[in-house]
Design a protein around this motif. Structure first.
Motif, PDB file in Angstrom:
ATOM      1  N   ARG A 239       0.879  -1.169   0.000  1.00 17.60           N
ATOM      2  CA  ARG A 239       0.000   0.000   0.000  1.00 17.60           C
ATOM      3  C   ARG A 239       0.918   1.221   0.000  1.00 17.60           C
ATOM      4  NH1 ARG A 239      -5.389  -1.843  -0.307  1.00 17.60           N
ATOM      5  NH2 ARG A 239      -5.010  -4.036  -0.733  1.00 17.60           N
ATOM      6  N   THR A 240       0.991   1.875  -1.132  1.00 21.71           N
ATOM      7  CA  THR A 240       2.049   2.844  -1.384  1.00 21.71           C
ATOM      8  C   THR A 240       1.673   4.260  -0.954  1.00 21.71           C
ATOM      9  OG1 THR A 240       1.193   3.070  -3.621  1.00 21.71           O
ATOM     10  CG2 THR A 240       3.014   1.523  -3.302  1.00 21.71           C
ATOM     11  N   THR A 241       2.700   5.099  -0.805  1.00 21.20           N
ATOM     12  CA  THR A 241       2.505   6.505  -0.448  1.00 21.20           C
ATOM     13  C   THR A 241       2.836   7.376  -1.663  1.00 21.20           C
ATOM     14  OG1 THR A 241       4.748   6.478   0.415  1.00 21.20           O
ATOM     15  CG2 THR A 241       2.974   6.158   1.994  1.00 21.20           C
ATOM     16  N   PRO A 242       2.345   8.641  -1.654  1.00 18.91           N
ATOM     17  CA  PRO A 242       2.433   9.466  -2.869  1.00 18.91           C
ATOM     18  C   PRO A 242       3.854   9.753  -3.359  1.00 18.91           C
ATOM     19  CG  PRO A 242       0.821  10.373  -1.372  1.00 18.91           C
ATOM     20  CD  PRO A 242       1.504   9.277  -0.639  1.00 18.91           C
ATOM     21  N   ASP A 243       4.856   9.589  -2.511  1.00 19.21           N
ATOM     22  CA  ASP A 243       6.212   9.855  -3.012  1.00 19.21           C
ATOM     23  C   ASP A 243       6.842   8.626  -3.668  1.00 19.21           C
ATOM     24  OD1 ASP A 243       6.218  10.949   0.224  1.00 19.21           O
ATOM     25  OD2 ASP A 243       6.502   8.824  -0.217  1.00 19.21           O
ATOM     26  N   LEU A 244       6.113   7.534  -3.770  1.00 12.24           N
ATOM     27  CA  LEU A 244       6.648   6.335  -4.417  1.00 12.24           C
ATOM     28  C   LEU A 244       6.059   6.166  -5.817  1.00 12.24           C
ATOM     29  CD1 LEU A 244       6.490   3.717  -1.514  1.00 12.24           C
ATOM     30  CD2 LEU A 244       8.516   4.852  -2.446  1.00 12.24           C
ATOM     31  N   ASP A 245       6.944   5.876  -6.771  1.00 17.76           N
ATOM     32  CA  ASP A 245       6.514   5.581  -8.134  1.00 17.76           C
ATOM     33  C   ASP A 245       6.408   4.054  -8.277  1.00 17.76           C
ATOM     34  OD1 ASP A 245       6.431   6.544 -11.123  1.00 17.76           O
ATOM     35  OD2 ASP A 245       7.731   4.774 -11.052  1.00 17.76           O
ATOM     36  N   HIS A 246       5.263   3.597  -8.744  1.00 20.11           N
ATOM     37  CA  HIS A 246       5.021   2.149  -8.767  1.00 20.11           C
ATOM     38  C   HIS A 246       6.044   1.389  -9.617  1.00 20.11           C
ATOM     39  CE1 HIS A 246       0.581   2.255  -7.237  1.00 20.11           C
ATOM     40  NE2 HIS A 246       1.448   2.635  -6.337  1.00 20.11           N
ATOM     41  N   ASP A 247       6.414   1.961 -10.761  1.00 24.57           N
ATOM     42  CA  ASP A 247       7.397   1.268 -11.611  1.00 24.57           C
ATOM     43  C   ASP A 247       8.764   1.203 -10.932  1.00 24.57           C
ATOM     44  OD1 ASP A 247       5.745   0.604 -13.837  1.00 24.57           O
ATOM     45  OD2 ASP A 247       5.743   2.736 -14.377  1.00 24.57           O
ATOM     46  N   GLU A 248       9.129   2.298 -10.255  1.00 24.32           N
ATOM     47  CA  GLU A 248      10.422   2.300  -9.553  1.00 24.32           C
ATOM     48  C   GLU A 248      10.441   1.276  -8.424  1.00 24.32           C
ATOM     49  OE1 GLU A 248      11.770   6.133  -8.047  1.00 24.32           O
ATOM     50  OE2 GLU A 248      11.482   6.961 -10.080  1.00 24.32           O
ATOM     51  N   VAL A 249       9.330   1.174  -7.704  1.00 30.16           N
ATOM     52  CA  VAL A 249       9.264   0.203  -6.611  1.00 30.16           C
ATOM     53  C   VAL A 249       9.394  -1.212  -7.172  1.00 30.16           C
ATOM     54  CG1 VAL A 249       7.822  -0.756  -4.769  1.00 30.16           C
ATOM     55  CG2 VAL A 249       7.884   1.714  -5.143  1.00 30.16           C
ATOM     56  N   ALA A 250       8.726  -1.471  -8.296  1.00 32.35           N
ATOM     57  CA  ALA A 250       8.805  -2.803  -8.912  1.00 32.35           C
ATOM     58  C   ALA A 250      10.246  -3.104  -9.336  1.00 32.35           C
ATOM     59  CB  ALA A 250       7.861  -2.883 -10.110  1.00 32.35           C
ATOM     60  N   ARG A 251      10.928  -2.093  -9.883  1.00 28.13           N
ATOM     61  CA  ARG A 251      12.333  -2.298 -10.292  1.00 28.13           C
ATOM     62  C   ARG A 251      13.219  -2.551  -9.067  1.00 28.13           C
ATOM     63  NH1 ARG A 251      11.152   1.508 -14.357  1.00 28.13           N
ATOM     64  NH2 ARG A 251      11.882   3.269 -13.113  1.00 28.13           N
ATOM     65  N   PHE A 252      12.930  -1.854  -7.970  1.00 26.80           N
ATOM     66  CA  PHE A 252      13.691  -2.074  -6.742  1.00 26.80           C
ATOM     67  C   PHE A 252      13.555  -3.529  -6.283  1.00 26.80           C
ATOM     68  CE2 PHE A 252      13.393  -2.435  -2.091  1.00 26.80           C
ATOM     69  CZ  PHE A 252      14.703  -2.133  -1.747  1.00 26.80           C
ATOM     70  N   PHE A 253      12.326  -4.039  -6.279  1.00 30.51           N
ATOM     71  CA  PHE A 253      12.113  -5.431  -5.863  1.00 30.51           C
ATOM     72  C   PHE A 253      12.831  -6.393  -6.803  1.00 30.51           C
ATOM     73  CE2 PHE A 253       9.126  -3.690  -2.963  1.00 30.51           C
ATOM     74  CZ  PHE A 253       9.001  -4.634  -1.947  1.00 30.51           C
ATOM     75  N   ALA A 254      12.734  -6.096  -8.113  1.00 27.63           N
ATOM     76  CA  ALA A 254      13.394  -6.980  -9.082  1.00 27.63           C
ATOM     77  C   ALA A 254      14.895  -7.027  -8.831  1.00 27.63           C
ATOM     78  CB  ALA A 254      13.084  -6.505 -10.504  1.00 27.63           C
TER      79      ALA A 254
END
Ligand SMILES: [Zn+2]
Length: 357
Positions: free
Chosen positions: A238-253
């Motif tokens: 459950r993300t917060t407004p300063d997080l970009d969903h694609d960037e978070v996905a790349r971080f996990f990858a």
């Protein structure tokens, strides 16, 4: 008809997501009686009151979740008793719809006094993210601000979490368990990744706090005597407004041994600066001192960059639960809130001394 009757009629008309036709008919009919011409597409309704000036979207959803097990009351046979009405959707979000519609019916008598244009939209499929407000945005025209009606106890939510769901797949090599050295165990690999979830830390947001990654489903293995060659698990953030969903996905990858696929990223996190006219007007209308954050997503997720707040009568903790109810006092405060907010916003947005107009 009284405001109490209006909520009762809305709750007595079943409207599980995708089946909002009858409740849309009811709302459309009530507005037509007051001479308001309502646009309709599928089970979505929208209409404008007032003219010129800023354009404020006033939105809530007509649909409900299906009744879950555990209802002791009848979900669609509401009656007012001891100052409360029990029924499916009474809290989420027909209390908001009734309050907004009541306000619209009153405004329809003197729309020219508004000082702006209120764009009302009562929409479908909020609970399923389907053919609702997202399909309607272009038809609504330009919007300067929005209020999304959800049960917040009339707290003014100026930030709302988004939702990112990742599907992760650990790949291995199958082998007979007796010849384990020939295989590579995908469940063990997934387990290493899953155990890392607890150590990932994200920056906190002033109204929302920090997101945490939660593994919600795991599946792997075909037979008890075979080394599994794949294991799939889902991660819900459950993300917060300063997080970009694609960037978070790349971080996990970059951090996991498993493959990372984005399963859902369209529920974007949202925030509106407190100095925006809609936040100030909503605080003034509700008598609250400061805005709050909300952990749940809503139709606000689809509204793009439009400055918005989420606010309405009721309690989010009663939503999607058996014997959902709304208090008569909450309903009346809800109607008074929207009746004050709409002209209040137009005034706030016009006011020359307001630095945020
Ligand atoms: Zn809702």
């Amino acid at each position: 008809m009284t405001l109490d009757d209006l909520l009762l009629r809305l709750v007595a008309t079943p409207s599980v997501s995708g089946q909002e036709g009858p409740v849309a008919d009811l709302v459309q009919g009530l507005l037509a009686e007051r001479g308001v011409r309502v646009n309709r597409e599928g089970h979505n309704l929208w209409f404008e009151l007032g003219q010129g000036g800023k354009r404020l979207l006033v939105n809530s959803h007509l649909d409900t979740v299906p009744p879950n097990e555990g209802w002791s009351a009848e979900p669609w046979s509401p009656a007012w008793k001891d100052g409360r009405l029990v029924g499916l959707g009474a809290n989420d979000a027909k209390g908001c719809v009734a309050s907004m519609l009541w306000t619209a019916l009153a405004l329809a008598e003197h729309p020219e006094t508004l000082g702006g244009t209120a764009v009302f939209a009562f929409t479908a499929e909020e609970e399923t993210g389907g053919k609702g407000i997202a399909t309607l945005l272009e038809r609504l025209g330009p919007l300067d601000a929005a209020v999304v009606g959800e049960p917040t106890g009339l707290q003014i939510c100026a930030a709302q979490r988004g939702m990112l769901i990742l599907r992760c797949v650990a790949r291995g090599r199958s082998a007979h368990v007796a010849h384990g050295q020939l295989g590579e165990n995908a469940i063990h690999k997934a387990a290493r990744d899953i155990s890392r979830m607890e150590v990932f830390r994200f920056e906190g947001h002033p109204l929302l706090g920090a997101p945490r990654a939660q593994v919600t489903q795991v599946q792997g293995g075909l037979a008890r005597n075979q080394i599994p060659d794949s294991c799939e698990f889902f991660v819900d953030l459950r993300t917060t407004p300063d997080l970009d969903h694609d960037e978070v996905a790349r971080f996990f990858a970059s951090q996991l041994e498993s493959e990372v696929h984005v399963h859902s990223k369209r529920y974007l996190p949202k925030a509106t600066a407190p100095e925006q006219a809609i936040v100030q007007a909503a605080l003034a209308a509700s008598g609250k001192a400061v805005p709050v954050g909300s952990a749940t997503t809503s139709d606000w997720a689809w509204l793009g960059e439009v400055p918005a707040v989420k606010a309405g009568p009721g309690d989010t903790h009663r939503s999607h639960r058996p014997d959902e109810f709304l208090l008569m006092e909450e309903l009346h405060k809800g109607a008074a809130f929207y009746a004050a907010l709409i002209p209040g916003y137009f005034q706030e947005a016009r006011s020359p001394e307001a630095p945020h107009a």
